[in-house]
Design a protein around this motif. Structure first.
Motif, PDB file in Angstrom:
ATOM      1  N   ARG A 132       0.810  -1.215   0.000  1.00 44.87           N
ATOM      2  CA  ARG A 132       0.000   0.000   0.000  1.00 44.87           C
ATOM      3  C   ARG A 132       0.846   1.268   0.000  1.00 44.87           C
ATOM      4  N   HIS A 133       2.070   1.180   0.543  1.00 43.31           N
ATOM      5  CA  HIS A 133       2.904   2.375   0.649  1.00 43.31           C
ATOM      6  C   HIS A 133       4.320   2.169   0.115  1.00 43.31           C
ATOM      7  N   ALA A 134       4.931   1.043   0.417  1.00 42.48           N
ATOM      8  CA  ALA A 134       6.293   0.775  -0.048  1.00 42.48           C
ATOM      9  C   ALA A 134       6.297   0.456  -1.542  1.00 42.48           C
ATOM     10  N   ASP A 135       7.468   0.554  -2.158  1.00 45.18           N
ATOM     11  CA  ASP A 135       7.612   0.383  -3.610  1.00 45.18           C
ATOM     12  C   ASP A 135       7.838  -1.094  -3.951  1.00 45.18           C
ATOM     13  N   ILE A 136       6.854  -1.921  -3.612  1.00 47.34           N
ATOM     14  CA  ILE A 136       6.973  -3.373  -3.770  1.00 47.34           C
ATOM     15  C   ILE A 136       5.832  -3.911  -4.617  1.00 47.34           C
ATOM     16  N   LEU A 137       6.197  -4.650  -5.655  1.00 44.66           N
ATOM     17  CA  LEU A 137       5.244  -5.366  -6.506  1.00 44.66           C
ATOM     18  C   LEU A 137       5.630  -6.834  -6.498  1.00 44.66           C
ATOM     19  N   GLY A 138       4.656  -7.716  -6.301  1.00 46.20           N
ATOM     20  CA  GLY A 138       4.940  -9.145  -6.280  1.00 46.20           C
ATOM     21  C   GLY A 138       4.048  -9.899  -7.232  1.00 46.20           C
ATOM     22  N   VAL A 139       4.603 -10.916  -7.903  1.00 42.61           N
ATOM     23  CA  VAL A 139       3.825 -11.778  -8.789  1.00 42.61           C
ATOM     24  C   VAL A 139       4.079 -13.233  -8.424  1.00 42.61           C
ATOM     25  N   GLN A 140       3.028 -14.046  -8.492  1.00 47.18           N
ATOM     26  CA  GLN A 140       3.149 -15.452  -8.146  1.00 47.18           C
ATOM     27  C   GLN A 140       3.773 -16.262  -9.279  1.00 47.18           C
ATOM     28  N   TRP A 141       3.670 -15.764 -10.494  1.00 52.30           N
ATOM     29  CA  TRP A 141       4.203 -16.507 -11.632  1.00 52.30           C
ATOM     30  C   TRP A 141       5.681 -16.194 -11.852  1.00 52.30           C
ATOM     31  N   HIS A 142       6.257 -16.793 -12.897  1.00 51.71           N
ATOM     32  CA  HIS A 142       7.684 -16.635 -13.203  1.00 51.71           C
ATOM     33  C   HIS A 142       7.852 -15.830 -14.496  1.00 51.71           C
ATOM     34  N   PRO A 143       7.912 -14.506 -14.421  1.00 54.47           N
ATOM     35  CA  PRO A 143       8.031 -13.691 -15.637  1.00 54.47           C
ATOM     36  C   PRO A 143       9.355 -13.886 -16.363  1.00 54.47           C
ATOM     37  N   GLU A 144      10.351 -14.411 -15.658  1.00 54.20           N
ATOM     38  CA  GLU A 144      11.639 -14.659 -16.322  1.00 54.20           C
ATOM     39  C   GLU A 144      11.528 -15.754 -17.377  1.00 54.20           C
ATOM     40  N   ASP A 145      10.547 -16.660 -17.223  1.00 51.88           N
ATOM     41  CA  ASP A 145      10.413 -17.772 -18.162  1.00 51.88           C
ATOM     42  C   ASP A 145      10.148 -17.293 -19.586  1.00 51.88           C
ATOM     43  N   LEU A 146       9.301 -16.265 -19.709  1.00 51.86           N
ATOM     44  CA  LEU A 146       8.828 -15.847 -21.030  1.00 51.86           C
ATOM     45  C   LEU A 146       9.188 -14.399 -21.365  1.00 51.86           C
ATOM     46  N   HIS A 147      10.153 -13.826 -20.661  1.00 53.24           N
ATOM     47  CA  HIS A 147      10.423 -12.404 -20.843  1.00 53.24           C
ATOM     48  C   HIS A 147      10.874 -12.057 -22.268  1.00 53.24           C
ATOM     49  N   LEU A 148      11.423 -13.021 -22.992  1.00 51.07           N
ATOM     50  CA  LEU A 148      11.876 -12.753 -24.361  1.00 51.07           C
ATOM     51  C   LEU A 148      10.721 -12.720 -25.363  1.00 51.07           C
ATOM     52  N   THR A 149       9.606 -13.334 -25.012  1.00 50.37           N
ATOM     53  CA  THR A 149       8.485 -13.413 -25.958  1.00 50.37           C
ATOM     54  C   THR A 149       7.211 -12.758 -25.439  1.00 50.37           C
ATOM     55  N   SER A 150       7.140 -12.491 -24.167  1.00 51.98           N
ATOM     56  CA  SER A 150       5.948 -11.907 -23.567  1.00 51.98           C
ATOM     57  C   SER A 150       6.185 -10.431 -23.242  1.00 51.98           C
ATOM     58  N   VAL A 151       5.429  -9.570 -23.875  1.00 50.28           N
ATOM     59  CA  VAL A 151       5.562  -8.128 -23.629  1.00 50.28           C
ATOM     60  C   VAL A 151       5.226  -7.794 -22.177  1.00 50.28           C
ATOM     61  N   THR A 152       4.210  -8.445 -21.628  1.00 53.72           N
ATOM     62  CA  THR A 152       3.801  -8.130 -20.261  1.00 53.72           C
ATOM     63  C   THR A 152       4.816  -8.621 -19.233  1.00 53.72           C
ATOM     64  N   ASP A 153       5.450  -9.766 -19.483  1.00 53.41           N
ATOM     65  CA  ASP A 153       6.490 -10.236 -18.565  1.00 53.41           C
ATOM     66  C   ASP A 153       7.725  -9.342 -18.637  1.00 53.41           C
ATOM     67  N   ALA A 154       8.127  -8.979 -19.841  1.00 52.78           N
ATOM     68  CA  ALA A 154       9.277  -8.076 -19.994  1.00 52.78           C
ATOM     69  C   ALA A 154       9.004  -6.739 -19.318  1.00 52.78           C
ATOM     70  N   ALA A 155       7.735  -6.308 -19.335  1.00 52.48           N
ATOM     71  CA  ALA A 155       7.374  -5.023 -18.732  1.00 52.48           C
ATOM     72  C   ALA A 155       7.631  -5.002 -17.228  1.00 52.48           C
ATOM     73  N   LEU A 156       7.512  -6.151 -16.576  1.00 44.98           N
ATOM     74  CA  LEU A 156       7.759  -6.208 -15.135  1.00 44.98           C
ATOM     75  C   LEU A 156       9.212  -5.896 -14.810  1.00 44.98           C
TER      76      LEU A 156
END
Length: 236
Positions: free
Chosen positions: A197-221
């Motif tokens: 709510r206040h600190a600069d922290i975003l967390g995701v349960q999935w693994h965006p590193e897996d598809l960062h080369l082909t997924s625009v949304t994962d690379a965006a993270l």
């Protein structure tokens, strides 16, 4: 110079190319940070005492990445251990929970992935499902859709209400810590993303590193993490 992104290392008792125990980071994590113009630096957890001095050590970094890993010990959130909870490493739990507290104290831009997200929740007083039983969504080795909360920080980063994600986990957020908000869910209700709510922290349960080369949304993270880190660096 690229902003420095601290990647919290994972302890392994042995690896094929080394004679001794090792501090590791997934190559895909480091590649994803580097592709986003960040400089990944693997942070070694001091075996004798992973907590003392951790905040001071992390102070020099511009951003922080808390990666996935083994199960978090349920004793950390007041539960007895279920048979499905395995490979718990007290040292790693100490390091990750301490890192979550340090991230908040330092207000350091943070991306927490899978276990990293779970550690943030537990550090702030939340609990976990120790084991997800089979539902309409396969969380243990599959790409599936998640629904992003409109107006959330995650929504601003990925620019979409629905994203496909690479999932590999059997534990998940149960009771959400009061300081956190849900940013995305799977079709079966599993919490897929959180933000502080206040600190600069975003967390995701999935693994965006897996598809960062082909997924625009994962690379965006990763691009978002590096952008936040650069702003911290520029502001001194």
């Amino acid at each position: 110079m690229r902003p420095l992104i601290a990647v919290i290392g994972r302890r392994a008792e042995s690896v094929p190319i080394l004679r001794f125990s090792a501090t590791l980071a997934a190559e895909a994590i480091c590649e994803a940070v580097y592709a986003a113009d960040g400089e990944p630096v693997v942070v070694h957890g001091v075996a004798a005492d992973p907590i003392t001095g951790l905040e001071f050590r992390l102070r020099r970094f511009d951003g922080l990445l808390m990666p996935g890993g083994q199960d978090l010990g349920p004793e950390r959130y007041g539960q007895d251990r279920a048979p499905q909870t395995v490979d718990v490493l007290d040292f790693q739990d100490d390091l990750d929970l301490g890192t979550a507290h340090a991230a908040i104290a330092l207000q350091i831009p943070t991306l927490a992935i899978c276990r990293g997200m779970q550690a943030v929740n537990v550090a702030l007083g939340g609990t976990l499902h120790q084991h997800l039983y089979e539902t309409t969504v396969n969380h243990r080795n599959e790409v599936h859709d998640v629904q992003v909360v409109v107006g959330s920080r995650l929504h601003a980063v990925v620019g979409a209400e629905h994203v496909s994600v690479s999932s590999y986990h059997h534990q998940a957020v149960d009771q959400l810590a009061p300081a956190l908000m849900v940013s995305a869910t799977a079709a079966d209700g599993v919490v897929e993303a959180i933000e502080h709510r206040h600190a600069d922290i975003l967390g995701v349960q999935w693994h965006p590193e897996d598809l960062h080369l082909t997924s625009v949304t994962d690379a965006a993270l990763f691009a978002d993490l590096v952008e936040r880190a650069q702003k911290r660096r520029d502001n001194g």
